[in-house]
Design an enzyme around this catalytic site. Structure first.
Site, PDB file in Angstrom:
ATOM      1  N   CYS A 152       0.996  -1.209   0.027  1.00  0.00           N
ATOM      2  CA  CYS A 152       0.059  -0.004   0.037  1.00  0.00           C
ATOM      3  C   CYS A 152       0.896   1.197  -0.113  1.00  0.00           C
ATOM      4  O   CYS A 152       1.694   1.426  -0.995  1.00  0.00           O
ATOM      5  CB  CYS A 152      -0.829   0.014   1.296  1.00  0.00           C
ATOM      6  N   ARG A 167      -2.272  -0.734   5.409  1.00  0.00           N
ATOM      7  CA  ARG A 167      -3.459  -1.322   4.673  1.00  0.00           C
ATOM      8  C   ARG A 167      -3.179  -2.803   4.207  1.00  0.00           C
ATOM      9  O   ARG A 167      -4.068  -3.430   4.340  1.00  0.00           O
ATOM     10  CB  ARG A 167      -3.826  -0.190   3.734  1.00  0.00           C
TER      11      ARG A 167
END
Lengths: 151, 300
Positions: free
Chosen positions: B248, B253
């Site tokens: 990410c 994430r």
């Protein structure tokens, strides 16, 4: 009118806030930030019902909105809102809203952009997060400049 | 001794249901010996506003990252941190947090780098606990210090470095879990997030774009296995035997997606590239693709 040079003395309220933080141990500074977070003034009704009038602060991790008014005496009024589930951001907003309260345009523009770095919070919240507060200050100052020209 | 497993049928079909607990299970098991609940949030003050009774706080940035080198804490640092939270090597750790457990998953991934065996996520995180009107407290526990051994971090299995990604181009699937705007190259940061210093925008060639939150249902819990398979296997084309790398912007994430692929769908050898876009987007002469197409990898 030009902004005061950066050597201008820091406004008293900002000095008090800074000294209050620096007097504490690092972990207690988070608690003080939480107190600021809880005491963020509510928006006046005319903005509470008109979120469209507020500018979103992209640098902050959570939705934060600001609006600045400049009155006939050249005094700026800063309004900030941030959600309860983002207490850190609310705390940053509250420090600035209270620290810049009733200051003149020139006084606000003279606040050094690195003021957030002087609060001793960088270690407690991380440098990345403190950048959100610098972004917030920068946006307030930009709005003050715009409103000043518009007046 | 590890705490009992949550037998909830909410986790039916997941490869490793023992990695999840429901809010009900946690409410029933709070205070059990051998169980420590950890809150890990994006917002560093959220824990202070109220947390699950007995939960301790571990912050992804101030606790899990080394303050100087861009890396995680070392074995001694991790042992000191966990010992101070009353966690031993055989403690069952349940982690939860804000933003659909995004940071909780990141903490779980770091725990896994150190081989902590029994670490689970609270399915639905803070949002679900709160929506169900469950108890919060502002009382901060003061756990008795525990002995946590100094275990060296093993980065070889679930962590990928930039060179690993370069070597994987054209042979292993990459999953870019950022927002579509970041993927196509319109921006270098998550919408509404601070600039984190990537000099170029776009994505790594061949990477599929699957925003991490697609794995999450309306109430903040993970989607069912069929829905997850429809996304990751059918739509993206991931299959057993693939050595998937997820990335990410700084690896948080993609920890969430790593959890989904590894523990829910049972793919083996999934790695998280924590350097992610803040490294790739600033590295010299690495290939970048702009636009919505995955792009081809052309060897130089």
């Amino acid at each position: 009118m030009t902004a005061a040079p950066s050597s201008a003395p820091l406004p008293a309220a900002l000095v008090d806030i800074r000294d209050e933080f620096l007097a504490l141990e690092v972990r207690d500074r988070l608690q003080l930030l939480l107190e600021f977070s809880n005491s963020l003034p509510d928006l006046p009704e005319r903005y509470a019902n008109h979120p469209d009038l507020l500018e979103r602060v992209e640098e902050c991790q959570s939705p934060v909105f600001i609006f600045v008014e400049v009155d006939d005496d050249d005094v700026a009024h800063v309004f900030v809102t941030a959600p309860r589930e983002a207490p850190t951001t609310r705390g940053f907003a509250s420090i600035l809203a209270q620290g810049l309260k009733d200051l003149t345009v020139a006084e606000i523009l003279a606040v050094p952009s690195d003021y957030p770095l002087t609060l001793g919070l960088t270690e407690a919240v991380s440098p990345l997060r403190i950048r959100g507060m610098m972004g917030l200050l920068g946006r307030i100052q930009r709005q003050v400049t715009e409103k000043k020209h518009a007046a | 001794m590890p705490a009992a497993l949550d037998p909830s049928d909410a986790f039916t079909g997941f490869a490793h249901p023992e990695r999840l607990v429901t809010t009900q299970w946690l409410a029933d098991n709070l205070g059990t010996d051998g169980l420590v609940v950890v809150e890990s949030d994006e917002d560093v003050l959220l824990y202070e506003t109220g947390h699950i009774p007995g939960a301790v706080k571990i912050d992804w940035h101030t606790d899990l990252n080394d303050p100087v080198t861009r890396d995680y804490v070392d074995g001694a640092g991790f042992a000191k941190l966990l010992g101070s939270k009353g966690i031993s090597r055989d403690t069952t750790v349940v982690i939860y947090g804000d933003k659909n457990n995004w940071w909780a998953a990141y903490a779980l991934w770091v725990f896994t780098l150190f081989g902590h065996s029994d670490v689970r996520l609270l399915d639905g995180g803070r949002a679900k606990w709160e929506a169900e009107g469950r108890e919060y407290t502002t009382d901060v526990p003061t756990p008795a210090a525990a002995e946590y051994p100094v275990v060296e971090r093993d980065d070889s299995k679930i962590r990928a470095y930039k060179d690993d990604v370069l070597a994987a181009l054209g042979t292993s699937p990459l999953v870019d879990v950022r927002s579509p705007e970041e993927y196509v190259g319109d921006r270098t940061t998550a919408p509404a997030y601070p600039e984190e210093g990537a000099l170029r925008a776009g994505h790594i060639p061949t990477a599929a774009n699957v925003p991490w939150a697609r794995a999450v249902a309306e109430d903040g819990s993970f989607k069912k296995v069929d829905e997850l398979n429809a996304i990751y296997r059918d739509e993206v084309g991931l299959k057993d035997g693939d050595s998937v790398i997820a990335y990410c912007r700084i690896g948080e994430r993609s920890s969430h997606t790593w959890f989904v692929l590894t523990h829910l769908l049972g793919l083996e050898g999934v790695r998280n590239y924590d350097g992610s876009w803040t490294e790739w987007g600033s590295a010299v002469r690495v290939p970048i693709v702009k636009g919505a197409d995955r792009g081809e990898f052309a060897a130089r």
